[in-house]
Design a protein around this motif. Structure first.
Motif, short mmCIF file in Angstrom:
data_model
loop_
_atom_site.label_atom_id
_atom_site.label_comp_id
_atom_site.label_asym_id
_atom_site.label_seq_id
_atom_site.Cartn_x
_atom_site.Cartn_y
_atom_site.Cartn_z
N TYR A 118 -15.09 6.54 6.49
CA TYR A 118 -13.76 6.32 5.64
C TYR A 118 -12.61 6.18 5.87
CZ TYR A 118 -10.88 10.19 3.51
OH TYR A 118 -9.70 10.71 2.69
N LEU A 119 -12.77 5.84 7.07
CA LEU A 119 -11.02 5.16 8.06
C LEU A 119 -11.13 3.84 7.75
CD1 LEU A 119 -10.99 7.07 11.51
CD2 LEU A 119 -9.93 7.83 9.41
N GLU A 120 -12.27 3.15 7.48
CA GLU A 120 -11.98 1.43 7.28
C GLU A 120 -11.72 2.21 5.92
OE1 GLU A 120 -13.48 -1.19 8.43
OE2 GLU A 120 -14.53 0.19 10.56
N VAL A 121 -12.53 2.00 4.66
CA VAL A 121 -11.73 2.02 3.65
C VAL A 121 -10.53 2.59 3.05
CG1 VAL A 121 -12.35 2.58 0.85
CG2 VAL A 121 -14.24 2.52 2.19
N LEU A 122 -9.78 3.43 4.24
CA LEU A 122 -8.43 3.46 4.10
C LEU A 122 -7.69 2.43 4.49
CD1 LEU A 122 -6.71 6.11 3.63
CD2 LEU A 122 -7.06 7.03 5.89
N SER A 123 -7.98 2.24 5.31
CA SER A 123 -7.72 1.30 5.94
C SER A 123 -7.43 -0.15 5.48
CB SER A 123 -7.44 0.72 7.71
OG SER A 123 -9.15 0.45 7.50
N ASP A 124 -8.30 -0.03 4.75
CA ASP A 124 -8.60 -1.56 3.85
C ASP A 124 -7.63 -1.27 2.80
OD1 ASP A 124 -10.08 -4.20 2.95
OD2 ASP A 124 -10.35 -3.68 1.22
N ALA A 125 -7.08 0.15 1.98
CA ALA A 125 -6.43 0.05 1.20
C ALA A 125 -4.82 -0.26 1.15
CB ALA A 125 -6.07 1.79 0.86
N ILE A 126 -4.58 0.04 2.60
CA ILE A 126 -3.37 -0.15 3.15
C ILE A 126 -3.03 -1.29 3.36
CG2 ILE A 126 -2.38 -0.15 5.37
CD1 ILE A 126 -2.94 2.32 6.00
N SER A 127 -4.22 -2.19 3.32
CA SER A 127 -4.24 -3.83 3.61
C SER A 127 -3.73 -4.46 1.67
CB SER A 127 -5.50 -4.37 3.67
OG SER A 127 -5.21 -5.44 3.85
N SER A 128 -4.44 -3.52 0.68
CA SER A 128 -3.96 -4.00 -0.51
C SER A 128 -3.33 -3.99 -0.70
CB SER A 128 -5.31 -2.91 -1.63
OG SER A 128 -6.59 -3.52 -1.22
N ILE A 129 -2.10 -2.87 -0.31
CA ILE A 129 -0.91 -3.14 -0.58
C ILE A 129 0.26 -4.00 0.00
CG2 ILE A 129 1.36 -1.30 0.25
CD1 ILE A 129 -1.01 1.19 0.09
N GLY A 130 -0.46 -4.38 0.79
CA GLY A 130 0.11 -5.38 1.78
C GLY A 130 0.23 -6.73 0.30
N VAL A 131 -0.91 -6.98 -0.01
CA VAL A 131 -0.67 -7.97 -0.95
C VAL A 131 -0.91 -7.58 -1.62
CG1 VAL A 131 -3.30 -8.87 -2.58
CG2 VAL A 131 -4.15 -8.63 -0.36
N ILE A 132 -0.09 -6.64 -2.80
CA ILE A 132 0.98 -6.47 -3.66
C ILE A 132 1.57 -6.53 -3.73
CG2 ILE A 132 1.03 -4.38 -5.68
CD1 ILE A 132 -1.10 -3.24 -4.66
N LEU A 133 2.38 -6.35 -2.14
CA LEU A 133 3.48 -6.51 -1.94
C LEU A 133 3.40 -7.85 -1.39
CD1 LEU A 133 4.39 -3.66 1.28
CD2 LEU A 133 5.23 -3.95 -1.09
N GLY A 134 2.74 -8.84 -0.82
CA GLY A 134 3.25 -10.24 -1.33
C GLY A 134 3.02 -10.82 -3.30
N GLY A 135 2.59 -10.60 -3.38
CA GLY A 135 2.31 -10.86 -4.69
C GLY A 135 3.58 -10.54 -5.57
N ALA A 136 3.82 -9.56 -5.40
CA ALA A 136 5.08 -8.88 -5.84
C ALA A 136 6.39 -9.58 -5.28
CB ALA A 136 5.46 -7.85 -6.21
N THR A 137 6.24 -10.56 -4.46
CA THR A 137 7.59 -11.35 -3.34
C THR A 137 7.56 -12.44 -4.21
OG1 THR A 137 7.64 -10.01 -1.51
CG2 THR A 137 8.71 -11.75 -1.35
N ILE A 138 6.60 -13.03 -4.20
CA ILE A 138 6.00 -14.53 -4.62
C ILE A 138 7.02 -14.17 -6.26
CG2 ILE A 138 4.80 -16.75 -5.27
CD1 ILE A 138 3.03 -15.44 -2.22
N TRP A 139 5.95 -13.66 -6.62
CA TRP A 139 6.44 -13.38 -8.34
C TRP A 139 7.91 -13.42 -8.41
CZ3 TRP A 139 6.27 -8.95 -12.10
CH2 TRP A 139 6.35 -8.71 -13.27
N LEU A 140 8.72 -12.91 -7.67
CA LEU A 140 10.42 -12.31 -8.34
C LEU A 140 11.17 -13.18 -7.06
CD1 LEU A 140 9.89 -8.65 -7.79
CD2 LEU A 140 10.11 -9.67 -10.10
N THR A 141 10.70 -13.53 -6.70
CA THR A 141 11.54 -14.86 -5.67
C THR A 141 11.01 -16.21 -5.15
OG1 THR A 141 10.51 -13.93 -3.08
CG2 THR A 141 12.00 -12.39 -4.19
N GLY A 142 9.88 -16.60 -5.52
CA GLY A 142 9.24 -17.65 -5.12
C GLY A 142 9.34 -18.10 -3.83
N TRP A 143 9.19 -17.06 -2.59
CA TRP A 143 9.34 -17.39 -1.67
C TRP A 143 8.53 -16.88 -1.06
CZ3 TRP A 143 8.93 -14.20 3.59
CH2 TRP A 143 9.41 -15.01 4.29
#
Length: 293
Positions: free
Chosen positions: A150-175
Motif C-alpha cells: 500500500y505504501l509503495e503505491v501511495l509513494s508512486d502516486a506522489i511521483s506521478s504528481i511530480g511528472v504532472i508538474l514537469g509536463g505542465a511546466t514544459i507545456w506552459l514555459t518551455g523550460w
C-alpha cells in the motif's frame, strides 16, 4: 503479527489485480518516455518497477507461506521473499544511479520534451495509482506485506504528481531542465526506499532481532511470568515478513509445573509480542538468582 489465513486468498487476488494494473501502466510509461523524450517519465517507470517488484514479492510471499515444509527445509520457503527483496534492491539502486548520471548530462544539454503527452501520461498514472490504493485499502493493516505494498503505491502516486508538474511546466514555459531535475528527485526517492528495503532484507538474513521488538523487554516480560526464575540464551529473529521466531532456555525451580509455565510463556509471547513460533527449553535450578541475558 498474525496472518489471517481466511483472508489470504482475497489478499493475493487483490495484489494480483494491482500488479496487473501497475505493470501495464509501467510499460505505457516506458513507451511514453521514449516517444516524448522525457527522462522523468522513464524515472517514474523505474519507480513503478519498485511497485511491481514489491507487489510481486508480496503475492509470492503469500503463495509461499501456504506451502508445507519439507525434511530438508524445515522452515519451508519463506526466506525466498527476503532473497528476492535483496536482489531487487541491488538492481533498483543501479537503475537509480543510471538515471542520475543521465539527468546530469541532460541538464546541461536538455533535449526537447513533449510536454502535453508527458502531462497526460502523468494524469493517467495518478489515476492508476488511486485505483490501486482503493483496491488495497481494505487490507492495509492486516499484514506487513500488504501494508508495504500500500505504501509503495501511495509513494508512486506522489511521483506521478511530480511528472504532472514537469509536463505542465514544459507545456506552459518551455523550460526543459525541469525534466532532469524531476528525474533526480524521483531517483533519490527510489534510492531512499530501496536502501530501506535492502537494510531490512540484510537485517533479516543476519537473523537480527525484529525491529518492532526489544529483546531486553521480551526477556524481562518472560521472567515476570510466575514460576520463571530466569531466561538465558534468548534469541529472536525473523523467518520472513510477519513471521518471527524465538528460542530460549527457561530457568524454573525444581518441582515447578513445567507445562503450566510453558503455557503461560507461549500465551505471553503470542498475545503481547505476536510471536507464535517459540522454542523453549526448561532448565531446573535450585538457585534463587534471577537472570536475563
Amino acid at each position: 503479527m498474525h496472518n489471517n489465513s481466511e483472508s489470504r486468498p482475497t489478499q493475493q487476488k487483490n495484489l494480483l489485480r494491482v500488479l496487473l494494473i501497475t505493470g501495464t501502466f509501467m510499460i505505457i510509461e516506458v513507451v511514453g518516455g521514449l516517444l516524448t523524450g522525457s527522462l522523468a517519465l522513464l524515472a517514474d517507470a523505474g519507480h513503478m518497477l519498485t511497485d511491481v517488484a514489491a507487489l510481486s514479492l508480496s503475492a509470492f510471499a503469500i503463495w509461499m507461506a501456504a506451502r508445507p515444509s519439507t525434511p530438508d527445509k524445515s522452515y519451508g520457503y519463506h526466506r525466498a521473499e527476503i532473497l528476492a527483496a535483496a536482489i531487487n534492491a541491488a538492481v533498483l539502486l543501479m537503475l537509480a544511479i543510471w538515471i542520475v548520471v543521465e539527468a546530469y548530462r541532460r541538464f546541461f544539454e536538455p533535449p526537447h520534451v513533449a510536454g502535453i503527452p508527458m502531462l497526460l501520461i502523468g494524469f493517467v498514472g495518478l489515476a492508476v495509482n488511486l485505483v490501486s490504493l482503493k483496491v488495497l485499502e481494505d487490507h492495509g493493516n492486516e499484514t506487513l506485506n500488504i501494508r508495504s505494498a500500500y505504501l509503495e503505491v501511495l509513494s508512486d502516486a506522489i511521483s506521478s504528481i511530480g511528472v504532472i508538474l514537469g509536463g505542465a511546466t514544459i507545456w506552459l514555459t518551455g523550460w526543459f531542465p525541469i525534466d532532469p531535475l524531476l528525474s533526480v528527485g524521483i531517483s533519490l526517492f527510489i534510492v531512499w526506499r530501496t536502501w530501506a528495503l535492502l537494510s531490512q532484507a540484510v537485517h533479516v538474513l543476519m537473523e537480527g532481532v525484529p525491529t518492532r521488538l526489544n529483546a531486553r523487554e521480551v526477556g524481562q516480560a518472560m521472567v515476570a511470568v510466575p514460576g520463571v526464575k530466569g531466561i538465558h540464551d534468548l534469541h529472536i529473529w525473523t523467518i520472513t515478513s510477519g513471521l518471527d521466531a524465538l528460542s530460549a532456555h527457561v530457568v524454573v525451580p525444581v518441582g515447578e509445573d513445567r507445562n503450566a509455565v510453558l503455557g503461560h510463556l507461549q500465551q505471553l509471547l503470542r498475545d503481547r509480542f505476536g510471536i507464535d513460533h517459540a522454542t523453549l527449553q526448561i532448565v531446573e535450578e535450585r538457585s534463587d538468582r534471577v537472570q536475563v541475558e
